[in-house]
Scaffold this motif. Structure first.
Motif, short mmCIF file in Angstrom:
data_model
loop_
_atom_site.label_atom_id
_atom_site.label_comp_id
_atom_site.label_asym_id
_atom_site.label_seq_id
_atom_site.Cartn_x
_atom_site.Cartn_y
_atom_site.Cartn_z
N TRP A 236 47.00 32.25 47.38
CA TRP A 236 46.22 31.59 46.34
C TRP A 236 44.99 32.42 45.98
CZ3 TRP A 236 41.16 29.62 46.79
CH2 TRP A 236 40.69 28.96 45.64
N ILE A 237 44.30 32.96 46.97
CA ILE A 237 43.12 33.81 46.71
C ILE A 237 43.51 35.02 45.88
CG2 ILE A 237 41.41 35.33 47.80
CD1 ILE A 237 41.34 33.33 50.14
N TYR A 238 44.58 35.68 46.30
CA TYR A 238 45.05 36.87 45.57
C TYR A 238 45.45 36.51 44.14
CZ TYR A 238 47.89 41.03 44.58
OH TYR A 238 48.42 42.17 44.02
N GLY A 239 46.18 35.41 44.00
CA GLY A 239 46.61 34.99 42.67
C GLY A 239 45.46 34.55 41.79
N ALA A 240 44.47 33.87 42.38
CA ALA A 240 43.33 33.39 41.59
C ALA A 240 42.53 34.57 41.03
CB ALA A 240 42.44 32.50 42.46
N VAL A 241 42.36 35.61 41.82
CA VAL A 241 41.63 36.79 41.35
C VAL A 241 42.33 37.42 40.15
CG1 VAL A 241 40.94 39.14 41.97
CG2 VAL A 241 40.59 37.29 43.59
N LEU A 242 43.67 37.36 40.16
CA LEU A 242 44.45 37.99 39.09
C LEU A 242 44.83 37.02 37.98
CD1 LEU A 242 46.67 40.15 41.44
CD2 LEU A 242 45.00 41.01 39.80
N ILE A 352 40.93 42.17 43.99
CA ILE A 352 40.00 42.91 43.11
C ILE A 352 40.52 44.32 42.86
CG2 ILE A 352 37.70 43.91 42.98
CD1 ILE A 352 37.71 40.96 42.42
N ALA A 353 41.00 44.97 43.92
CA ALA A 353 41.52 46.33 43.77
C ALA A 353 42.72 46.36 42.82
CB ALA A 353 41.92 46.89 45.14
N LYS A 354 43.61 45.37 42.94
CA LYS A 354 44.77 45.30 42.06
C LYS A 354 44.34 45.03 40.62
CE LYS A 354 49.20 45.10 41.20
NZ LYS A 354 50.08 46.28 41.35
N LYS A 355 43.34 44.17 40.45
CA LYS A 355 42.84 43.85 39.10
C LYS A 355 42.27 45.10 38.44
CE LYS A 355 39.94 40.48 36.70
NZ LYS A 355 39.02 39.32 36.88
N LEU A 358 45.13 47.43 37.46
CA LEU A 358 45.81 46.98 36.23
C LEU A 358 44.95 47.27 35.00
CD1 LEU A 358 47.26 43.55 37.45
CD2 LEU A 358 48.53 45.67 37.03
N ALA A 359 43.62 47.10 35.14
CA ALA A 359 42.73 47.37 34.01
C ALA A 359 42.76 48.85 33.64
CB ALA A 359 41.31 46.93 34.35
N GLU A 360 42.74 49.72 34.65
CA GLU A 360 42.80 51.16 34.40
C GLU A 360 44.13 51.56 33.76
OE1 GLU A 360 42.08 53.05 38.12
OE2 GLU A 360 39.99 52.38 38.25
N ALA A 362 45.96 49.63 31.87
CA ALA A 362 45.94 49.15 30.49
C ALA A 362 45.12 50.08 29.60
CB ALA A 362 45.37 47.74 30.44
N VAL A 363 43.96 50.56 30.10
CA VAL A 363 43.12 51.48 29.33
C VAL A 363 43.86 52.79 29.07
CG1 VAL A 363 41.03 52.89 29.41
CG2 VAL A 363 40.94 50.50 30.10
N THR A 364 44.53 53.30 30.09
CA THR A 364 45.29 54.54 29.93
C THR A 364 46.40 54.38 28.92
OG1 THR A 364 44.84 55.14 32.24
CG2 THR A 364 46.67 56.27 31.15
N ALA A 365 47.10 53.23 28.98
CA ALA A 365 48.18 52.97 28.03
C ALA A 365 47.64 52.89 26.60
CB ALA A 365 48.90 51.68 28.41
N ASN A 366 46.50 52.20 26.43
CA ASN A 366 45.91 52.09 25.10
C ASN A 366 45.48 53.45 24.57
OD1 ASN A 366 46.25 49.31 25.02
ND2 ASN A 366 44.23 48.89 25.92
N ASN A 367 44.90 54.27 25.44
CA ASN A 367 44.49 55.63 25.03
C ASN A 367 45.69 56.45 24.60
OD1 ASN A 367 41.81 55.04 25.55
ND2 ASN A 367 41.84 55.93 27.61
N ASN A 368 46.79 56.32 25.35
CA ASN A 368 47.99 57.08 25.00
C ASN A 368 48.55 56.63 23.65
OD1 ASN A 368 47.86 58.52 27.39
ND2 ASN A 368 49.28 57.16 28.49
N ILE A 369 48.49 55.31 23.40
CA ILE A 369 48.96 54.79 22.12
C ILE A 369 48.09 55.31 20.99
CG2 ILE A 369 49.22 52.70 20.74
CD1 ILE A 369 50.00 51.24 23.33
N ALA A 370 46.76 55.33 21.22
CA ALA A 370 45.83 55.82 20.20
C ALA A 370 46.08 57.29 19.87
CB ALA A 370 44.39 55.62 20.66
N VAL A 371 46.36 58.10 20.90
CA VAL A 371 46.64 59.53 20.69
C VAL A 371 47.90 59.71 19.88
CG1 VAL A 371 47.30 61.65 21.85
CG2 VAL A 371 45.43 60.29 22.76
N VAL A 372 48.94 58.94 20.20
CA VAL A 372 50.20 59.03 19.46
C VAL A 372 50.01 58.64 18.01
CG1 VAL A 372 52.51 58.06 19.25
CG2 VAL A 372 51.63 58.68 21.50
N GLU A 373 49.23 57.55 17.76
CA GLU A 373 48.98 57.11 16.40
C GLU A 373 48.20 58.15 15.61
OE1 GLU A 373 47.05 53.38 16.93
OE2 GLU A 373 48.95 52.25 17.13
N THR A 374 47.22 58.78 16.27
CA THR A 374 46.42 59.83 15.61
C THR A 374 47.29 61.02 15.24
OG1 THR A 374 44.48 59.15 16.88
CG2 THR A 374 44.43 61.34 15.86
#
Length: 379
Positions: A236-242, A352-355, A358-360, A362-374
């Motif tokens: 529950w603790i792990y799931g609540a954090v995420l 927290i470490a998993k969160k 996942l955030a990193e 997501a940021v990397t994926a968004n950056n890659n998408i932005a580069v492809v679009e450019t």
């Protein structure tokens, strides 16, 4: 010469060892009967025949191995030895931890390892350090994980799906509902008409059997209670954090053999501590390892390995929790509370470490998408 004695907390029961083993056998056979029905309903008579052959092979191997050991190693009367060794219990538990599509050869090899290395070399029944069935299963999963019987129909298990497809993180409620609906929701998981290890699916039946075995003094109710309770809190603790809902800790309880391990494996009186405080620490530690192995170990299951790891720590737990329990209640209460809070803190940190991971991502994926679009616009 100075002699140091530790008081021995002796377990007293109105039942004999044979009566306890017979009651345990009845509980296991009740779960096995459900497994037969489950396979018949889902996949037909072919799976049922294979299931019965697996069980017969495991039990026969255990009995023949102990007969041979008694005759040629111990030089004692084989039949009397087998009757007092209860090797068939180990075989039944081992088989019920297997997936239905496991071939017969690994079952035989794993049973021999469980009986000989897991039990007999330590002195036989009552002297083993590790849970024999867990030791045998570890060998099977380590060396025969790809050995599958032909023509046996199965589908993906809940734990393999959530581990392989989602990495044990399903934050989107819509995706979570879709995922659970494959198995009839949490209610369907509790009833157990889905594919999994032979004895793990029907959590409801396992809980009923556990209560009955506790009432007749066959198992110690405290171990499964604290183990399952700690799994619920830690997940529950792990799931609540995420950002996952209450379905997540319930899912951890209902799947992956958590209830089966709690009722039939952790309660083995030979391989768990003798004191009340020791049993609580043992259960909390096993629960913590179960959840950690699931969410961070890239494995669909953690019950088996958590049991073996905690078996290794039993001598240390006994040393820390030795003494007359009722004379130093504050000490043992502090030990158990600290163990539990340390587990909670660790699961919060892992969440927290998993969160952040996942955030990193997501940021990397968004950056890659932005580069492809450019690049596309430039072209």
């Amino acid at each position: 010469m100075k002699f140091v004695f530790n008081p021995s907390p002796n377990y007293h029961s109105g039942s004999s060892t044979r009566e306890i083993m017979n009651e345990l056998s009845c509980g296991l056979l009740a779960v096995f009967a459900f497994s037969v029905v489950n396979q018949a309903v889902q996949h037909g008579i072919g799976n049922v025949i294979h299931l019965c052959v697996m069980m017969a092979a495991g039990v026969a191997t255990a009995i023949l191995t102990e007969l041979a050991w008694a005759k040629w190693v111990l030089k004692t009367e084989p039949v009397a030895y087998v009757k007092s060794s209860f090797g068939w219990i180990t075989a039944i538990i081992l088989v019920m931890m297997m997936p239905i599509n496991m071939s017969i050869y690994p079952v035989i090899v794993g049973t021999i390892f469980a009986i000989v290395i897991g039990k007999l070399v330590f002195g036989g029944f009552g002297s083993n350090i590790f849970n024999p069935a867990a030791a045998g299963c570890a060998v099977i999963f380590s060396y025969f994980s790809t050995s599958r019987a032909a023509d046996i129909v199965t589908s993906a298990t809940p734990t393999s799906l959530i581990s392989g497809s989602f990495g044990w993180v399903v934050s989107d409620p819509a995706v979570a509902n879709q995922f659970l609906s494959q198995f009839g929701g949490l209610g369907g998981l509790a009833v157990g008409f889905y594919d999994g290890s032979i004895g793990e699916t029907c959590a409801l039946l396992l809980l009923v059997v556990g209560v009955v075995l506790s009432v007749v003094d066959c198992i110690d109710w405290r171990i499964p209670t604290f183990y399952l309770g700690a799994i619920f809190v830690f997940s529950w603790i792990y799931g609540a954090v995420l950002g996952m809902g209450m379905w997540y800790p319930v899912f951890h309880l209902l799947t992956g053999g958590a209830v089966f391990g709690a009722v039939f494996m952790l309660t083995d009186p030979v391989t768990n501590p003798t004191t009340f405080a020791g049993k609580v620490v043992f259960s909390i530690g096993a629960a913590l390892l179960t959840v950690l192995i699931r969410v961070r170990g890239s494995l669909p299951e953690g019950v088996l390995y958590s049991i073996l790891l905690m078996n290794m720590l039993v001598p240390w737990i006994e040393r820390v929790c030795s003494g007359i329990q009722y004379k130093d209640i504050k000490k043992y209460t502090l030990i158990t509370v600290v163990t539990f809070l340390a587990g909670c803190a660790l699961m919060f940190g892992v969440g927290i470490a998993k969160k952040n991971q996942l955030a990193e991502t997501a940021v990397t994926a968004n950056n890659n998408i932005a580069v492809v679009e450019t690049m596309t616009v430039t072209e």
